[in-house]
Design a protein around this motif. Structure first.
Motif, short mmCIF file in Angstrom:
data_model
loop_
_atom_site.label_atom_id
_atom_site.label_comp_id
_atom_site.label_asym_id
_atom_site.label_seq_id
_atom_site.Cartn_x
_atom_site.Cartn_y
_atom_site.Cartn_z
N GLY A 1 0.80 -1.22 0.00
CA GLY A 1 0.00 0.00 0.00
C GLY A 1 0.83 1.27 0.00
O GLY A 1 0.32 2.36 0.24
N LYS A 2 2.13 1.12 -0.29
CA LYS A 2 3.05 2.27 -0.31
C LYS A 2 3.72 2.34 -1.69
O LYS A 2 3.87 1.34 -2.40
CB LYS A 2 4.13 2.14 0.76
CG LYS A 2 3.61 1.84 2.17
CD LYS A 2 2.79 2.97 2.72
CE LYS A 2 2.48 2.77 4.20
NZ LYS A 2 1.61 1.61 4.46
N LEU A 3 4.15 3.53 -2.04
CA LEU A 3 4.90 3.77 -3.27
C LEU A 3 6.33 4.11 -2.90
O LEU A 3 6.58 5.03 -2.12
CB LEU A 3 4.28 4.92 -4.07
CG LEU A 3 5.04 5.35 -5.33
CD1 LEU A 3 4.92 4.28 -6.41
CD2 LEU A 3 4.52 6.69 -5.86
N ILE A 4 7.29 3.38 -3.47
CA ILE A 4 8.71 3.63 -3.27
C ILE A 4 9.25 4.30 -4.52
O ILE A 4 9.02 3.85 -5.64
CB ILE A 4 9.47 2.31 -3.03
CG1 ILE A 4 8.91 1.54 -1.84
CG2 ILE A 4 10.96 2.59 -2.83
CD1 ILE A 4 9.06 2.23 -0.54
N MET A 5 10.00 5.38 -4.34
CA MET A 5 10.57 6.10 -5.48
C MET A 5 11.87 6.77 -5.06
O MET A 5 12.19 6.85 -3.87
CB MET A 5 9.58 7.15 -6.01
CG MET A 5 9.25 8.26 -5.02
SD MET A 5 8.21 9.57 -5.76
CE MET A 5 9.41 10.35 -6.86
N PRO A 6 12.65 7.26 -6.04
CA PRO A 6 13.89 7.97 -5.67
C PRO A 6 13.59 9.24 -4.90
O PRO A 6 12.55 9.89 -5.11
CB PRO A 6 14.53 8.31 -7.02
CG PRO A 6 13.80 7.52 -8.04
CD PRO A 6 12.45 7.23 -7.49
N GLY A 7 14.49 9.62 -4.02
CA GLY A 7 14.37 10.90 -3.36
C GLY A 7 14.41 12.03 -4.37
O GLY A 7 15.03 11.92 -5.43
N LEU A 8 13.75 13.14 -4.04
CA LEU A 8 13.69 14.28 -4.94
C LEU A 8 14.98 15.11 -4.85
O LEU A 8 15.65 15.11 -3.81
CB LEU A 8 12.48 15.15 -4.60
CG LEU A 8 11.13 14.42 -4.63
CD1 LEU A 8 10.01 15.33 -4.14
CD2 LEU A 8 10.82 13.88 -6.03
N ILE A 9 15.29 15.80 -5.92
CA ILE A 9 16.52 16.60 -6.01
C ILE A 9 16.14 18.07 -6.15
O ILE A 9 15.40 18.44 -7.05
CB ILE A 9 17.38 16.20 -7.22
CG1 ILE A 9 17.50 14.69 -7.36
CG2 ILE A 9 18.73 16.90 -7.16
CD1 ILE A 9 18.34 14.01 -6.33
N ASN A 10 16.65 18.91 -5.27
CA ASN A 10 16.50 20.36 -5.40
C ASN A 10 17.77 20.88 -6.08
O ASN A 10 18.83 20.97 -5.46
CB ASN A 10 16.30 21.02 -4.05
CG ASN A 10 15.96 22.50 -4.16
OD1 ASN A 10 16.12 23.11 -5.21
ND2 ASN A 10 15.47 23.08 -3.08
N ALA A 11 17.66 21.21 -7.36
CA ALA A 11 18.83 21.52 -8.17
C ALA A 11 19.40 22.91 -7.92
O ALA A 11 20.51 23.20 -8.39
CB ALA A 11 18.48 21.36 -9.65
N HIS A 12 18.67 23.77 -7.19
CA HIS A 12 19.18 25.13 -6.97
C HIS A 12 18.43 25.78 -5.82
O HIS A 12 17.21 25.97 -5.88
CB HIS A 12 19.02 25.98 -8.22
CG HIS A 12 19.52 27.39 -8.07
ND1 HIS A 12 20.85 27.70 -8.01
CD2 HIS A 12 18.85 28.57 -7.97
CE1 HIS A 12 20.99 29.02 -7.89
NE2 HIS A 12 19.79 29.57 -7.84
N THR A 13 19.18 26.12 -4.77
CA THR A 13 18.59 26.86 -3.66
C THR A 13 19.68 27.69 -2.99
O THR A 13 20.86 27.59 -3.34
CB THR A 13 17.91 25.92 -2.65
OG1 THR A 13 17.18 26.69 -1.68
CG2 THR A 13 18.91 25.02 -1.94
N HIS A 14 19.28 28.53 -2.04
CA HIS A 14 20.21 29.39 -1.31
C HIS A 14 19.85 29.33 0.18
O HIS A 14 18.86 29.92 0.60
CB HIS A 14 20.11 30.85 -1.76
CG HIS A 14 20.39 31.09 -3.21
ND1 HIS A 14 21.66 31.27 -3.71
CD2 HIS A 14 19.56 31.20 -4.27
CE1 HIS A 14 21.60 31.48 -5.02
NE2 HIS A 14 20.33 31.45 -5.38
#
Length: 507
Positions: free
Chosen positions: A54-67
């Protein structure tokens, strides 16, 4: 040996060639790396079992630009174009330097919010006034290390005075105001490169997941020798050359006035446009720019939310993708967004490109958005061999979403519902390099309540001081607003369907 088994999951791998298809099965993690995906694994007594039915496994998200430098300014500004906003978020007349403890808390808060919203990797274009200090950068590394996140971290540099990096500034800003800014010492190229080399020998690679990246602020803010030296060092160390290019129309005008060419062409002519180059924004690129970028196989961090808040425009992402440019997604800093949630950027990016042309076949798909938020984002950080997809041998940077939530009721399509429906509330578990950092929607490595309490007690004094800094810098606003206005009247040849146009003219 530590082993973790996600059992009976729905799996979205984002691996090349998967085309958004889901698998059903197990994911085995050993010593921080993915061992198998989708195959049934017989548990051993020493395995940590995570029941994922009942769960979805996926890659972690990437924040490509922040400060991270902006994290305490959340919700502070609105209705300001970039050139005016910079006066307050990155003031010309600076105040006292933020204390080491507040520097740590500011960075940690960004990491905490990122992890809670499923971001396992971020690229922090950290900027510290007035200069570059090994101990202060070590404080930033320490905060990210404590949080458990993966990060590329810079110490952003510029060495051209602000008024010399803007069109019209020297002709319209009163001399008495120019004198307030002139005379400040600028870092030499050899000094900055020596600093970077020290960071590579002391902080780069810390905890196995924290890297240093080279970040000249923008080509118009850095001398050619600094750009070239930074790019050479980035290539030598196999890290990103991370910079801002043509975020606003004012910057498009700047390139033509300062160099007689676009800033992308300027980077190319300096030999600083290639696979190592990651460009934040890329809103005001023309057809010739896009051809150069595609040939170079560079990357773009698309900051869809920030670009709208600052009135910068919409980057031509479809044409960048078609040219072969890698695209990731960035939040930009928290005071031009005002969250660290890449999920917000995903939904915005999926929606705004519908106004870019009448042909819906040209609009971005949920699969393209999700790719930009995972494997594409990893490529912008030069970490696609490490993270961004669920494949054997890669780091176990994994998020687990509960499908028994509003976002997935009823369940129709995993990618579309992640992009258009999910706001982060379904994220139940986050793992970075095989270590669980969020469990049951709570941070594991950090006492969230204690950090919030310390921020409530200590940050108001800082913000009061910053209010005084804002007041001092307000004297520049009319002139910077005029720079923005004048630039808006310039034709920079941005007919994106007719090729590179002649040099600008006044409307």
């Amino acid at each position: 040996m530590t082993e973790t088994l996600f059992r009976n999951a729905l799996i979205l791998t984002m691996a090349p060639g998967s085309n958004g298809a889901t698998l059903s099965g197990d994911v085995l993690v050993r010593d921080g790396r993915i061992i198998s995906v989708g195959t049934t694994v017989i548990p051993t007594p020493d395995m940590v079992i995570i029941e994922a039915a009942g769960k979805l496994i996926m890659p972690g998200l990437i924040n490509a630009h922040t400060h991270s430098s902006e994290t305490f300014f959340r919700g502070r500004y609105e209705r300001m174009p970039l050139e005016v906003w910079l006066l307050y978020a990155y003031p010309l007349l600076v105040g006292t330097q933020i204390s080491p403890r507040l520097l740590y808390l500011r960075t940690l808060l960004l990491a905490m919010e990122s992890l809670r919203s499923g971001v396992t990797t971020l690229s922090d274009d950290f900027f510290d006034v007035p200069g570059h200090d090994v101990e202060r950068l070590a404080t930033v590394f320490s905060a990210y290390e404590a949080s458990g996140i993966r990060a590329n971290i810079s110490s952003a540099v510029m060495n051209i005075p602000t008024l010399d990096a803007l069109p019209f500034a020297r002709e319209i800003v009163p001399l008495e105001l120019q004198r307030l800014l002139d005379g400040n010492p600028q870092i030499r190229t050899d000094e900055y490169i020596a600093f970077c080399k020290e960071i590579f020998s002391t902080l780069h690679g810390r905890a196995g997941r924290l890297q240093f990246m080279i970040a000249p602020s923008a080509p118009q803010r850095c001398t050619p020798d600094l750009i070239q030296a930074c790019h050479a060092l980035a290539r030598d160390k196999s890290v990103p050359f991370h910079t801002h290019v043509v975020e606003t129309k004012t910057q498009a005008v700047t390139g033509q006035l300062l160099y007689g060419k676009s800033l992308i062409r300027h980077l190319h002519d300096l030999g600083a446009l290639d696979r190592h180059t990651t460009i934040a924004h890329s809103v005001w690129v023309n057809d010739a720019d896009i051809e150069l970028m595609g040939a170079a196989r560079c990357s773009v961090a698309h900051n869809a939310v920030s670009n709208q808040k600052l009135g910068a425009g919409i980057a031509p992402i479809r044409r960048l993708l078609e040219a072969g440019v890698t695209v990731g997604l960035g939040t930009d800093g928290v005071c031009s967004n005002d969250t660290a949630r890449i999920l917000d950027v995903m939904r915005t990016a999926a929606l705004i490109h519908g106004v870019s042309g009448p042909d819906p076949e040209e609009w971005l798909t949920a699969n393209e958005i999700l790719h930009a938020a995972t494997l594409g984002g990893a490529r912008t950080a030069l970490l696609d061999h490490v993270t961004g997809s669920l494949e054997p041998g890669k780091a176990a940077d994994i998020i687990m979403l509960d499908l028994d939530t509003y976002a997935f009721q009823p369940f129709n399509d995993a990618e579309r519902q992640i992009v258009f429906s999910e706001n982060g509330s379904s994220i139940k578990l986050v793992m970075v390099a095989g270590e669980v950092v969020v469990r049951d929607r709570k941070l594991v490595t950090i006492d969230e309540a204690a950090i919030f309490q310390e921020i409530r007690e200590t940050v108001p004094e800082l913000l009061a001081e910053h209010g005084e800094v804002e007041r001092r810098n307000r004297i520049f606003e009319p002139w910077f607003a005029e720079i923005h206005r004048r630039a808006s009247l310039v034709d920079v040849g941005m007919n994106r369907y007719a090729g590179d146009m002649p040099f600008w003219r006044r409307n």
